[in-house]
Design an enzyme around this catalytic site. Structure first.
Site, short mmCIF file in Angstrom:
data_model
loop_
_atom_site.label_atom_id
_atom_site.label_comp_id
_atom_site.label_asym_id
_atom_site.label_seq_id
_atom_site.Cartn_x
_atom_site.Cartn_y
_atom_site.Cartn_z
N ASP A 468 70.52 -16.89 102.73
CA ASP A 468 69.66 -17.66 103.62
C ASP A 468 69.06 -18.81 102.81
OD1 ASP A 468 67.66 -18.65 105.25
OD2 ASP A 468 66.99 -16.68 105.94
N HIS A 469 69.43 -20.03 103.19
CA HIS A 469 69.01 -21.20 102.41
C HIS A 469 67.50 -21.45 102.51
CE1 HIS A 469 70.24 -24.34 99.82
NE2 HIS A 469 71.46 -24.48 100.31
N ARG A 470 66.82 -20.74 103.41
CA ARG A 470 65.37 -20.91 103.51
C ARG A 470 64.65 -20.22 102.36
NH1 ARG A 470 64.50 -18.54 109.43
NH2 ARG A 470 65.83 -16.96 108.43
#
Length: 498
Positions: A468-470
């Site tokens: 998850d790039h968040r």
């Protein structure tokens, strides 16, 4: 006096709203004890045996095997307690049909109370079923009126055969009211209820033609025909403007075709329910909510395979259970997550916060006859390879037999997916929502590889990480994956964390 109690599908926990009947464990007429399993159901997460909180005689079952029921739908009815005067012979037909035996308000109240007392309480508390919950309100139907509704021949013209009444488990028939404000639904037959459910007929809107407003099958059949005629008339009315402009000889529009050109009527439709439906919902939510990215690397697993062979060949005091490749990879993952805790996290979208989790509950993908499931190894960060391997073996066996509980399938913080067992090299895994990352492992196979400056045949595996790039940037994800690859190529690296 006996009392007929309706047992509804309980809330099985974990937010499940429906279950499919897999196998009935009792038949109509069977005597069941309190907390005896009566049906085996399959939820979106596990196969569960449902115990009945009542003891008595099964009088009806609702739903065939393969039927999907929502939580709160009737499962079966049980006649609990015993007829009044059970120690002596049964009441005569005359006395059983007399007004006094049919139940005045006072006598019915006493009968209900005695039945409730004799039924006792269930020690196995289900969600929505307490041990001392009061019985639902009941509507009494006099036996003589019920007989007139179901019998084709008159019964008052001659003597009644004693065998037809002496073994009846109840002196009065009690029908549970539907939990709606409009009052009870006067239906006795489970076949009538099922027929109405199959055709989306609301029984509360039907006026029964039987005695005392009893809804019969003929009433439901009439409602079905009326609904079909109404639908057909509506369709004709909608097509009327177009038809007025067309020539009389113009044929009607063909059946809508599927994208591949095959008529939609010939296409097979498979309901998305059970495990397949749960997987579809979770993966769709993951793709919708999580901005994921994937990175991958090839690694030389020759040394890892050699270490595993040495472990499993040990004898004497150092011998122990066999250690699988998956267990070694799981132990590598827990070591990597200790170095890169950003990936052992979840995102609270409402609070707009990243929640880093203190412990690693490692999920692993397992393919079963029921579909894909992800059992969870609890507190994997506190276990060694041997302990993780034993727990994986235990959970895998439960998955194959369909015995996993919902609690064993939830609460994961990171997932390991070994798709190499299917004979493939690589993949881009979909994150198991609401987790933040998943490591995918391809097959380990001989490939040409430059080793110590020379071309050699080595055992090579492809590793892929979807994250998850968040929760982190590519540098963190790349560092995690590189550390995993280093441990695969040089297992001695793990000695630093042991």
């Amino acid at each position: 006096m006996a009392q007929v109690l309706e047992f509804k599908l309980p809330d099985l926990g974990e937010g499940l709203t429906e279950a499919e009947i897999v196998r009935w464990l009792v038949e109509v007429g069977d005597v069941v004890a309190i907390d005896q399993p009566v049906v085996e159901v399959e939820t979106a997460k596990a196969m569960v045996e449902v115990p009945c909180p009542y003891g008595g005689v099964v009088t009806a079952r609702f739903g065939e095997e393969g039927t999907e029921l929502p939580v709160g739908a009737p499962l079966l009815t049980v006649a609990v307690g015993a007829p009044e005067g059970a120690s002596g012979p049964a009441a005569s037909p005359a006395s059983s049909s007399s007004p006094s035996s049919s139940g005045s308000p006072s006598s019915s109240g006493k009968g209900s109370g005695s039945g409730a007392e004799s039924s006792g309480g269930s020690g196995n508390v289900l969600v929505g079923y307490g041990t001392g919950a009061p019985a639902a309100r009941r509507r009494r139907i006099r036996p003589d009126r019920l007989d007139r509704a179901v019998a084709e021949a008159p019964v008052s013209g001659g003597p009644v055969v004693e065998a037809q009444v002496v073994e009846a488990p109840v002196a009065e028939v009690l029908v549970a009211e539907a939990p709606v404000s409009d009052g009870p639904v006067p239906v006795v037959s489970p076949l009538v209820r099922r027929l109405a459910r199959q055709h989306d007929i609301d029984l509360r809107r039907l006026a029964g033609s039987g005695p005392d407003g009893l809804i019969l099958r003929a009433d439901v059949d009439r409602a079905i025909r009326t609904a079909e005629e109404t639908a057909a008339a509506t369709a004709r009315a909608a097509q009327a403007p177009a038809g007025a402009q067309a020539k009389p000889s113009t044929p009607s529009a063909p059946v809508a075709a599927a994208p591949n050109g095959v008529a939609a009527a010939d296409a097979e439709r498979i309901p998305l329910r059970g495990v397949r439906g749960a997987v579809a919902d979770k993966l769709s939510r993951s793709r919708t909510e999580i901005p994921d990215a994937t990175c991958w690397v090839d690694a030389d697993a020759t040394e890892l395979m050699a270490v595993r062979a040495t472990m499993n060949a040990a004898t004497g005091p150092s011998a122990g259970p066999k250690v699988s490749v998956l267990a070694l990879l799981a132990r590598i993952c827990t070591a990597a997550l200790a170095r890169f805790p950003e990936l052992n996290a979840t995102v609270d979208t409402e609070a707009r916060e990243i929640v880093r989790l203190p412990g690693v509950h490692l999920g692993f993908a397992a393919q079963t006859e029921r579909g894909l499931v992800v059992p969870v190894v609890r507190d994997a960060h506190t276990r060694n390879a041997e302990s993780i391997g034993a727990e994986i073996a235990r959970l895998t066996e439960l998955a194959r037999t369909g015995k996993l509980s919902p609690a064993q399938l939830t609460g994961g913080t990171f997932t390991l997916n070994n798709y190499g067992v299917f004979g493939v090299d690589g993949s881009t895994p979909i994150i198991n929502h609401p987790e933040a990352a998943m490591l995918g492992v391809g097959r380990i196979m001989p490939k040409p590889w430059v080793h110590q400056g020379e071309l050699a045949v080595r055992q090579v595996v492809q590793l892929s990480l979807t994250f998850d790039h968040r929760v982190c940037d590519g540098g963190t994800a790349g560092g995690f994956l590189r550390y995993v690859a280093d441990c695969v190529e040089q297992p001695a690296v793990l000695l630093r964390t042991l």
